[in-house]
Design a protein around this motif. Structure first.
Motif, PDB file in Angstrom:
ATOM      1  N   ARG A 299       1.865  -1.919 106.273  1.00 22.08           N
ATOM      2  CA  ARG A 299       2.916  -2.565 105.494  1.00 22.08           C
ATOM      3  C   ARG A 299       2.372  -3.824 104.811  1.00 22.08           C
ATOM      4  NH1 ARG A 299       6.238  -2.602 101.786  1.00 22.08           N
ATOM      5  NH2 ARG A 299       7.872  -4.210 101.865  1.00 22.08           N
ATOM      6  N   LYS A 300       1.564  -4.580 105.519  1.00 24.68           N
ATOM      7  CA  LYS A 300       0.942  -5.765 104.917  1.00 24.68           C
ATOM      8  C   LYS A 300       0.035  -5.371 103.750  1.00 24.68           C
ATOM      9  CE  LYS A 300       1.043  -9.126 108.678  1.00 24.68           C
ATOM     10  NZ  LYS A 300       0.357 -10.313 109.199  1.00 24.68           N
ATOM     11  N   GLU A 301      -0.710  -4.310 103.907  1.00 23.32           N
ATOM     12  CA  GLU A 301      -1.564  -3.836 102.811  1.00 23.32           C
ATOM     13  C   GLU A 301      -0.728  -3.501 101.573  1.00 23.32           C
ATOM     14  OE1 GLU A 301      -4.871  -1.602 105.722  1.00 23.32           O
ATOM     15  OE2 GLU A 301      -3.514  -0.443 104.423  1.00 23.32           O
ATOM     16  N   MET A 302       0.412  -2.866 101.797  1.00 24.09           N
ATOM     17  CA  MET A 302       1.267  -2.484 100.678  1.00 24.09           C
ATOM     18  C   MET A 302       1.860  -3.715  99.984  1.00 24.09           C
ATOM     19  SD  MET A 302       1.159   0.729 100.219  1.00 24.09           S
ATOM     20  CE  MET A 302       2.570   0.857  99.103  1.00 24.09           C
ATOM     21  N   ILE A 303       2.305  -4.670 100.783  1.00 25.15           N
ATOM     22  CA  ILE A 303       2.851  -5.902 100.190  1.00 25.15           C
ATOM     23  C   ILE A 303       1.786  -6.598  99.352  1.00 25.15           C
ATOM     24  CG2 ILE A 303       3.709  -8.209 100.739  1.00 25.15           C
ATOM     25  CD1 ILE A 303       5.029  -6.937 103.236  1.00 25.15           C
ATOM     26  N   ALA A 304       0.590  -6.715  99.900  1.00 23.81           N
ATOM     27  CA  ALA A 304      -0.500  -7.385  99.185  1.00 23.81           C
ATOM     28  C   ALA A 304      -0.836  -6.675  97.884  1.00 23.81           C
ATOM     29  CB  ALA A 304      -1.734  -7.467 100.086  1.00 23.81           C
ATOM     30  N   SER A 305      -0.837  -5.334  97.909  1.00 30.96           N
ATOM     31  CA  SER A 305      -1.234  -4.568  96.723  1.00 30.96           C
ATOM     32  C   SER A 305      -0.287  -4.774  95.541  1.00 30.96           C
ATOM     33  CB  SER A 305      -1.326  -3.073  97.065  1.00 30.96           C
ATOM     34  OG  SER A 305      -0.034  -2.543  97.356  1.00 30.96           O
ATOM     35  N   ALA A 306       0.912  -5.271  95.821  1.00 28.96           N
ATOM     36  CA  ALA A 306       1.878  -5.532  94.745  1.00 28.96           C
ATOM     37  C   ALA A 306       1.622  -6.863  94.049  1.00 28.96           C
ATOM     38  CB  ALA A 306       3.295  -5.513  95.317  1.00 28.96           C
ATOM     39  N   HIS A 307       0.566  -7.578  94.462  1.00 31.21           N
ATOM     40  CA  HIS A 307       0.309  -8.916  93.920  1.00 31.21           C
ATOM     41  C   HIS A 307      -1.141  -9.065  93.455  1.00 31.21           C
ATOM     42  CE1 HIS A 307       4.185 -10.483  95.339  1.00 31.21           C
ATOM     43  NE2 HIS A 307       3.978  -9.755  96.428  1.00 31.21           N
ATOM     44  N   PRO A 308      -1.613  -8.237  92.554  1.00 30.55           N
ATOM     45  CA  PRO A 308      -2.990  -8.404  92.065  1.00 30.55           C
ATOM     46  C   PRO A 308      -3.165  -9.778  91.409  1.00 30.55           C
ATOM     47  CG  PRO A 308      -1.758  -6.889  90.658  1.00 30.55           C
ATOM     48  CD  PRO A 308      -0.915  -7.123  91.861  1.00 30.55           C
ATOM     49  N   GLY A 309      -4.319 -10.369  91.668  1.00 26.30           N
ATOM     50  CA  GLY A 309      -4.603 -11.690  91.128  1.00 26.30           C
ATOM     51  C   GLY A 309      -4.059 -12.830  91.967  1.00 26.30           C
ATOM     52  N   ARG A 310      -3.500 -12.517  93.128  1.00 29.43           N
ATOM     53  CA  ARG A 310      -2.893 -13.546  93.977  1.00 29.43           C
ATOM     54  C   ARG A 310      -3.629 -13.613  95.312  1.00 29.43           C
ATOM     55  NH1 ARG A 310       3.627 -13.754  95.431  1.00 29.43           N
ATOM     56  NH2 ARG A 310       3.719 -15.998  95.876  1.00 29.43           N
ATOM     57  N   TRP A 311      -3.771 -14.835  95.833  1.00 22.96           N
ATOM     58  CA  TRP A 311      -4.350 -14.978  97.169  1.00 22.96           C
ATOM     59  C   TRP A 311      -3.327 -14.546  98.220  1.00 22.96           C
ATOM     60  CZ3 TRP A 311      -9.185 -15.872  98.821  1.00 22.96           C
ATOM     61  CH2 TRP A 311     -10.111 -16.354  97.894  1.00 22.96           C
ATOM     62  N   ILE A 312      -3.789 -13.722  99.161  1.00 22.29           N
ATOM     63  CA  ILE A 312      -2.957 -13.227 100.250  1.00 22.29           C
ATOM     64  C   ILE A 312      -3.557 -13.703 101.568  1.00 22.29           C
ATOM     65  CG2 ILE A 312      -1.967 -11.198 101.372  1.00 22.29           C
ATOM     66  CD1 ILE A 312      -1.043 -11.526  98.481  1.00 22.29           C
ATOM     67  N   ILE A 313      -2.703 -14.204 102.459  1.00 19.01           N
ATOM     68  CA  ILE A 313      -3.160 -14.590 103.801  1.00 19.01           C
ATOM     69  C   ILE A 313      -2.439 -13.719 104.813  1.00 19.01           C
ATOM     70  CG2 ILE A 313      -3.505 -16.449 105.447  1.00 19.01           C
ATOM     71  CD1 ILE A 313      -2.413 -17.447 102.016  1.00 19.01           C
TER      72      ILE A 313
END
Length: 580
Positions: A299-313
């Motif tokens: 689920r975290k991978e999916m959330i992150a993939s919706a934000h290209p160009g953004r830093w994810i922690i």
């Protein structure tokens, strides 16, 4: 005239005595052990091909730094010994740092270089030429690492010279030394303390890092970083954690795994207060009997993939994060990393522990007085949990969430800090482990070897740590521990040996023996979350003695191996020269 920034009452020597480092070759005591570990870290992580050791002494410690090119600079018997022992393995250059001629060494430095100047400056009557050389190398893009004894920590705050060591002309305190270097053209990225040697194990030596990348002022990020947090029954800490992320310049997406302790109601209140900064969801769609970590990571991978160009922690509800430089927020630290060309962040893990008489962890998650240990177990030593999201979905699942895998990952050469609060009190630990964790683990994930961190705990465990087996956060937290946080020094084991030494000294001072009660008994076999077993003070003293004996034996073996390698390398270099 260079301002040395010494106390006006301080007395320096008028002359310098040559320091013959060959007397210490092959010895069991290593001086400034972490300085060369730090140099090795930066050579690897910053991808620097050349290491220059100004004042290399007998050359032994330079041998431990990985690089394509090694240059040792010294004079007299030290340089003769290096050439005889190591020959063509390195380049050995003669220079006198009290002469302006040493400035010719500037041409060797560049953005592919790490420069070590370890315990050299205190030997010079006039250090102006050495400092000018270091400043010139800094301007050319080298990472500079220096060290020198701290006068106050070595001899006491009232010591005003001259140094008891006859080879030392003068000694500084940390504030004096940092001011001196800054005025000399060496802006300080980090200034703190490191271990003096492997016998005393005291944080009594100053260490500084000078790196133009660290002090750059990058443009603000186009979009705020996003912390993606998994939570289950963390109501006691969740409000502090979410608000901290907001203060650190980040947005927050919380995935609640169907908490039943009021966490969800608390999250709804935070979302109402920070509607543009906080997103919350319950996952999975319906409550489940088991805690499925792989599904949460997906689920975290999916959330992150919706934000290209953004830093994810990728974070949890019992964690705080900090950048490698205290004057920055997390958002600014990530912008700095991106400016340096990095797209992934490694972290150093500190586990904060409840003790019988220590302060309440929840009263202030960053307050002085808290006790902690380094997460130096193999499964904790690699923590790359923040990344600049690209078009490719990252892989968190394959290694249980410890590493964000993706093609083209470039780690920043400074580690960020992960402050972890897994057990906040004895009552919390007992409830969390026995009720909220052990009964919910996924059987499939347990079969994979996951979720073993609490296997050593049971209903009768104390869920408290003994303060003698921990470090304490004080006002000197960053000077004392910063160098171990921003590099991989903690993972190399010296800090644990330091802690064992301190505990053994405490045991000896207090007159403990075999009849004393053991430390707070927290069973630890197979426990990845508890750093130390429940040693008695006498056990600690015995363990320390055994470690020192092993270090001595290993030092002898390493010395012999070095001599053999140097001999073979010299033969090889001669043979190659003959062929050419």
């Amino acid at each position: 005239m260079l301002n040395l920034h010494l106390d006006p009452a301080y007395t320096s020597r008028d002359t310098a005595t040559y320091f013959d480092d060959t007397e210490f070759a092959g010895g069991t005591i290593v001086y400034q052990p972490e300085v060369y570990e730090v140099a090795d870290y930066f050579a690897r992580q910053a991808r620097r091909s050349t290491v220059i050791d100004l004042g290399c002494g007998n050359g032994e410690k330079l041998r431990d730094v990985a690089a394509q090119r090694h240059i040792g600079v010294d004079f007299g018997g030290n340089l003769v010994a290096c050439r005889e022992a190591y020959g063509a393995w390195g380049e050995w250059i003669e220079a006198d740092f009290s002469s302006p001629d040493c400035l010719c060494l500037t041409a060797l430095a560049g953005p592919d270089t790490v420069i070590i100047c370890s315990d050299v400056i205190e030997h010079l009557v006039d250090p102006a030429h050495l400092l000018a050389l270091l400043a010139a190398c800094y301007v050319r893009g080298a990472i500079i690492i220096t060290s020198t004894p701290d006068r106050a920590r070595t001899w006491g705050p009232d010591h005003m010279g001259p140094p008891p060591n006859p080879a030392h002309v003068r000694e500084w305190t940390l504030p004096e030394y940092a001011a001196c270097l800054t005025e000399a053209g060496l802006p300080v990225a980090y200034a703190g303390y490191t271990l003096d040697n492997t016998a005393d194990m005291q944080l009594a030596t100053i260490i500084t890092v000078h790196d133009g990348f660290a002090l750059a002022v990058p443009a603000e990020l186009g979009v705020r970083p996003l912390a993606v947090i998994a939570a289950y029954n963390e109501a006691d800490i969740l409000d502090q954690v979410v608000r901290d992320w907001i203060e650190q310049g980040c947005d927050v997406h919380v995935i609640d795994n169907w908490s039943d302790d009021g966490s969800w109601n608390l999250l709804e209140g935070i979302r109402a207060e920070f509607a543009d900064r906080v997103t919350i969801e319950r996952f999975p769609e319906e409550p489940a009997a088991n805690y499925e970590w792989r599904n949460l990571l997906r689920r975290k991978e999916m959330i992150a993939s919706a934000h290209p160009g953004r830093w994810i922690i990728h974070s949890d509800a019992d964690e705080l994060r900090r950048p490698p430089f205290p004057w920055l927020t997390m958002a600014q630290g990530l912008a700095l990393a991106q400016h340096a060309g990095a797209n992934r962040i490694p972290f150093t893990l500190l586990n904060f522990r409840p003790t019988a008489s220590g302060p309440d962890l929840l009263a202030g998650l960053t307050a002085d007085g808290l006790f902690f240990d380094y997460g130096i177990q193999p499964e904790h030593s690699v923590q790359t949990k923040a990344w600049l999201q690209g078009e490719q979905k990252v892989d968190l699942v394959s290694v249980g969430g410890h590493i964000a895998h993706f093609d083209g990952a470039i780690d920043f050469h400074y580690k960020f800090l992960l402050r972890h609060y897994p057990i906040r009190s004895a009552d919390h630990g007992r409830r969390k482990v026995m009720k909220e964790r052990k009964g919910r683990w996924s059987p499939d994930e347990r079969a994979m070897g996951w979720h073993v961190q609490y296997d050593g705990f049971h209903a009768g465990s104390a869920y408290l740590w003994d303060e003698a087996t921990l470090f304490q956060q004080t006002e000197d937290f960053w000077p004392d521990h910063g160098i171990a946080i921003i590099t991989d020094v903690a993972e190399r084991g010296t800090r644990r040996a330091m802690l064992l030494a301190g505990a053994a000294q405490l045991a000896n001072k207090d007159g403990h023996d075999e009849t004393n009660e053991p430390f707070a008994s927290v069973p630890t076999p197979g426990d990845a979350d508890a750093s130390f077993p429940p040693f008695s003070p006498t056990d600690l003293a015995r363990t320390l003695a055994e470690l020192k004996g092993q270090m001595g034996a290993m030092a002898d073996e390493v010395r012999d191996l070095r001599q053999r390698v140097a001999h073979l390398e010299a033969i090889s270099a001669t043979a190659m020269a003959d062929e050419s």
